[in-house]
Design a protein around this motif. Structure first.
Motif, PDB file in Angstrom:
ATOM      1  N   VAL A  54       0.732  -1.162  -0.499  1.00 53.78           N
ATOM      2  CA  VAL A  54       0.069  -0.100   0.193  1.00 53.78           C
ATOM      3  C   VAL A  54       0.795   1.439  -0.168  1.00 53.78           C
ATOM      4  O   VAL A  54       1.961   1.108   1.148  1.00 53.78           O
ATOM      5  N   LEU A  55       0.778   2.211  -0.579  1.00 60.05           N
ATOM      6  CA  LEU A  55       1.569   3.976  -0.537  1.00 60.05           C
ATOM      7  C   LEU A  55       0.946   4.717  -0.599  1.00 60.05           C
ATOM      8  O   LEU A  55      -0.938   4.463  -0.609  1.00 60.05           O
ATOM      9  N   ILE A  56       1.386   5.129   0.628  1.00 60.00           N
ATOM     10  CA  ILE A  56       0.342   6.090   1.179  1.00 60.00           C
ATOM     11  C   ILE A  56       0.526   7.569   1.017  1.00 60.00           C
ATOM     12  O   ILE A  56       2.383   7.837   1.086  1.00 60.00           O
ATOM     13  N   ILE A  57       0.020   8.328   0.387  1.00 57.61           N
ATOM     14  CA  ILE A  57       0.884   9.725  -0.091  1.00 57.61           C
ATOM     15  C   ILE A  57       0.276  10.757   0.677  1.00 57.61           C
ATOM     16  O   ILE A  57      -0.952  10.977   0.919  1.00 57.61           O
ATOM     17  N   CYS A  58       1.745  11.918   0.974  1.00 55.94           N
ATOM     18  CA  CYS A  58       1.280  12.376   2.318  1.00 55.94           C
ATOM     19  C   CYS A  58       1.688  13.486   2.434  1.00 55.94           C
ATOM     20  O   CYS A  58       2.737  14.225   1.814  1.00 55.94           O
ATOM     21  N   GLY A  59       0.777  14.751   2.129  1.00 55.34           N
ATOM     22  CA  GLY A  59       0.767  16.001   2.629  1.00 55.34           C
ATOM     23  C   GLY A  59       1.758  16.353   4.055  1.00 55.34           C
ATOM     24  O   GLY A  59       2.337  15.693   4.164  1.00 55.34           O
ATOM     25  N   LEU A  83       5.516   4.884   2.217  1.00 56.60           N
ATOM     26  CA  LEU A  83       4.902   6.762   2.333  1.00 56.60           C
ATOM     27  C   LEU A  83       6.018   6.982   1.236  1.00 56.60           C
ATOM     28  O   LEU A  83       7.060   7.544   1.076  1.00 56.60           O
ATOM     29  N   LEU A  84       5.426   8.157   0.894  1.00 52.70           N
ATOM     30  CA  LEU A  84       5.336   8.890   0.085  1.00 52.70           C
ATOM     31  C   LEU A  84       5.414  10.627   0.877  1.00 52.70           C
ATOM     32  O   LEU A  84       3.829  10.767   0.683  1.00 52.70           O
ATOM     33  N   PHE A  85       5.932  11.268   0.875  1.00 49.80           N
ATOM     34  CA  PHE A  85       6.315  13.072   1.726  1.00 49.80           C
ATOM     35  C   PHE A  85       6.002  13.786   0.392  1.00 49.80           C
ATOM     36  O   PHE A  85       7.179  13.256  -0.301  1.00 49.80           O
ATOM     37  N   VAL A  86       4.697  14.215  -0.188  1.00 47.60           N
ATOM     38  CA  VAL A  86       5.368  15.413  -1.018  1.00 47.60           C
ATOM     39  C   VAL A  86       5.071  16.671  -0.276  1.00 47.60           C
ATOM     40  O   VAL A  86       5.220  17.541  -2.033  1.00 47.60           O
ATOM     41  N   LEU A  87       5.003  16.977   0.566  1.00 48.14           N
ATOM     42  CA  LEU A  87       5.212  18.779   1.197  1.00 48.14           C
ATOM     43  C   LEU A  87       6.388  18.605   2.161  1.00 48.14           C
ATOM     44  O   LEU A  87       5.891  19.368   2.812  1.00 48.14           O
ATOM     45  N   GLY A  88       6.942  18.217   2.277  1.00 45.37           N
ATOM     46  CA  GLY A  88       8.204  18.190   2.902  1.00 45.37           C
ATOM     47  C   GLY A  88       8.253  17.276   3.789  1.00 45.37           C
ATOM     48  O   GLY A  88       7.614  16.812   4.456  1.00 45.37           O
ATOM     49  N   HIS A  89       9.413  17.722   4.970  1.00 49.93           N
ATOM     50  CA  HIS A  89       8.620  16.966   6.879  1.00 49.93           C
ATOM     51  C   HIS A  89       8.414  18.464   7.671  1.00 49.93           C
ATOM     52  O   HIS A  89       9.035  17.116   9.082  1.00 49.93           O
ATOM     53  N   GLU A  90       8.085  18.420   7.075  1.00 48.32           N
ATOM     54  CA  GLU A  90       8.198  19.424   8.636  1.00 48.32           C
ATOM     55  C   GLU A  90       6.190  19.869   8.701  1.00 48.32           C
ATOM     56  O   GLU A  90       5.485  19.953   7.915  1.00 48.32           O
ATOM     57  N   LEU A  91       5.863  18.673   9.335  1.00 54.46           N
ATOM     58  CA  LEU A  91       4.561  18.354   9.953  1.00 54.46           C
ATOM     59  C   LEU A  91       3.871  18.766  10.542  1.00 54.46           C
ATOM     60  O   LEU A  91       4.117  19.363  11.606  1.00 54.46           O
ATOM     61  N   SER A  92       2.730  19.017  10.737  1.00 51.32           N
ATOM     62  CA  SER A  92       1.428  19.321  11.994  1.00 51.32           C
ATOM     63  C   SER A  92       2.023  18.549  12.580  1.00 51.32           C
ATOM     64  O   SER A  92       1.878  17.189  13.329  1.00 51.32           O
ATOM     65  N   GLU A  93       1.835  18.629  14.294  1.00 49.45           N
ATOM     66  CA  GLU A  93       2.034  18.717  15.086  1.00 49.45           C
ATOM     67  C   GLU A  93       1.475  16.976  15.191  1.00 49.45           C
ATOM     68  O   GLU A  93       1.978  15.924  15.683  1.00 49.45           O
ATOM     69  N   LEU A  94       0.439  16.664  15.097  1.00 50.63           N
ATOM     70  CA  LEU A  94      -0.215  15.126  15.831  1.00 50.63           C
ATOM     71  C   LEU A  94       0.098  13.990  14.129  1.00 50.63           C
ATOM     72  O   LEU A  94       0.108  13.416  14.077  1.00 50.63           O
ATOM     73  N   ALA A  95       0.287  14.883  13.152  1.00 51.14           N
ATOM     74  CA  ALA A  95       0.882  14.487  12.090  1.00 51.14           C
ATOM     75  C   ALA A  95       2.175  13.719  12.437  1.00 51.14           C
ATOM     76  O   ALA A  95       2.686  12.468  12.537  1.00 51.14           O
ATOM     77  N   SER A 110       9.698   8.091   1.555  1.00 51.81           N
ATOM     78  CA  SER A 110       9.902   8.574   0.684  1.00 51.81           C
ATOM     79  C   SER A 110       9.622   9.639   0.128  1.00 51.81           C
ATOM     80  O   SER A 110       9.167  10.046   0.288  1.00 51.81           O
ATOM     81  N   ASP A 111      10.641  10.805  -0.509  1.00 49.71           N
ATOM     82  CA  ASP A 111      10.010  12.161  -1.141  1.00 49.71           C
ATOM     83  C   ASP A 111      10.283  12.716  -2.239  1.00 49.71           C
ATOM     84  O   ASP A 111      10.370  13.770  -2.671  1.00 49.71           O
ATOM     85  N   ASP A 112      10.489  11.619  -2.761  1.00 48.19           N
ATOM     86  CA  ASP A 112      11.181  11.348  -4.010  1.00 48.19           C
ATOM     87  C   ASP A 112       9.843  10.313  -4.923  1.00 48.19           C
ATOM     88  O   ASP A 112       9.893   9.093  -5.519  1.00 48.19           O
ATOM     89  N   ALA A 113       9.507  11.265  -6.097  1.00 45.59           N
ATOM     90  CA  ALA A 113       8.033  10.667  -5.854  1.00 45.59           C
ATOM     91  C   ALA A 113       8.710  10.189  -7.714  1.00 45.59           C
ATOM     92  O   ALA A 113       7.498  10.453  -8.662  1.00 45.59           O
ATOM     93  N   ASP A 114       9.107   8.776  -7.495  1.00 42.56           N
ATOM     94  CA  ASP A 114      10.027   8.311  -9.190  1.00 42.56           C
ATOM     95  C   ASP A 114       8.931   7.844  -9.424  1.00 42.56           C
ATOM     96  O   ASP A 114       8.119   6.803  -8.511  1.00 42.56           O
ATOM     97  N   GLU A 115       8.597   7.350 -10.854  1.00 49.52           N
ATOM     98  CA  GLU A 115       7.775   6.834 -11.168  1.00 49.52           C
ATOM     99  C   GLU A 115       7.288   5.261 -10.785  1.00 49.52           C
ATOM    100  O   GLU A 115       6.397   4.466 -10.353  1.00 49.52           O
TER     101      GLU A 115
END
Ligand SMILES: NC(=O)C1=CN([C@@H]2O[C@H](COP(=O)(O)OP(=O)(O)OC[C@H]3O[C@@H](n4cnc5c(N)ncnc54)[C@H](OP(=O)(O)O)[C@@H]3O)[C@@H](O)[C@H]2O)[C@@H](O)CC1
Ligand SMILES: [K+]
Length: 211
Positions: A54-59, A83-95, A110-115
């Motif tokens: 399962v790939l979870i794409i996270c903001g 997990l793929l992070f697409v908006l960096g690693h400064e997450l909300s406190e609860l995230a 990963s934060d590299d959205a490679d094909e």
């Protein structure tokens, strides 16, 4: 009764729930656990095949936090999660709290959205980039990731609202996540009933999360 809340009404309802003694952390846990429970039920009754990966794409906001709760529950069931992070690693406190809770599990980040991330191994893609906090335009690099997700041979699940869809106005960005299944939290959002929004939501389930 069917509740339909705008983003602002949702925030007010969450705040009332918190004033009555439920914490935001509990609401997020309820949201993620509710989704995972329903997905596992679908596997058990044969509506969905058990996924290999399962790939979870996270903001970076609380929509990502919901996705990270789901990651934990699926990993507890020995389902492979990436997990793929697409908006960096400064997450909300609860995230961030729910990311920290993934430490005991063997989860690829990963934060590299490679094909190659969107290959045949991935059976489900979960969109946890934007929910009710989305405003303005879909960033170009996020649109590119959504396009890859939409082309993948995977079952697509979104949390609250598909990334690229404005939950109040129903305005759609190009490459909006094209979900097969959408879990709305506490209430449906106006866009779920607009033609644009319906077309990107698939089956819509509204989960009670204690709000
Ligand atoms: N509150 C609760 O108790 C509960 C909430 N729940 C869940 O939380 C969701 C709402 O969470 P949320 O408010 O954190 O917003 P979310 O949709 O994750 O994204 C906001 C982030 O994205 C950013 N951003 C926005 N637009 C952008 C753009 N165009 N381009 C780029 N960035 C943009 C914005 O960053 P900023 O611009 O403010 O720096 C912000 O960081 C809701 O849908 C439900 O799933 C459940 O857990 C139940 C309990
Ligand atoms: K989403």
């Amino acid at each position: 009764m069917r509740r339909i809340y705008t983003a602002a009404e949702m925030r007010r309802a969450e705040q009332w729930a918190v004033n009555r003694g439920v914490s935001f952390e509990e609401l997020m846990e309820n949201a993620g656990q509710g989704v995972a429970k329903d997905l596992l039920k679908r596997i058990n009754d044969g509506r969905l095949a058990k996924p290999h990966c399962v790939l979870i794409i996270c903001g970076k906001g609380n929509n990502a936090g919901d996705g990270l709760v789901i990651a934990r529950v699926l990993a507890e069931q020995s389902i492979s999660v990436k997990l793929l992070f697409v908006l960096g690693h400064e997450l909300s406190e609860l995230a961030q709290l729910n990311l920290d809770r993934l430490a005991p599990f063997n989860i690829e980040f990963s934060d590299d959205a490679d094909e190659s991330l969107f290959n045949d191994e991935v059976d489900w893609i979960i969109d946890a980039v934007f929910g009710t906090g989305y405003i303005g335009e879909l960033p170009e690099h996020v649109a590119r990731v959504m396009a890859l997700a939409n082309q993948a041979e995977a079952y697509r699940i979104t949390l609250d609202v598909s990334t690229g869809l404005n939950c109040d106005s129903g305005q759609l960005a190009e490459h909006t996540f094209d979900a097969d299944l959408c879990y709305a939290f506490a209430a449906y959002k106006p866009a779920h009933f607009m033609p644009n929004g319906k077309s990107k939501s698939g089956e819509i389930i509204c989960l009670d999360i204690g709000v």
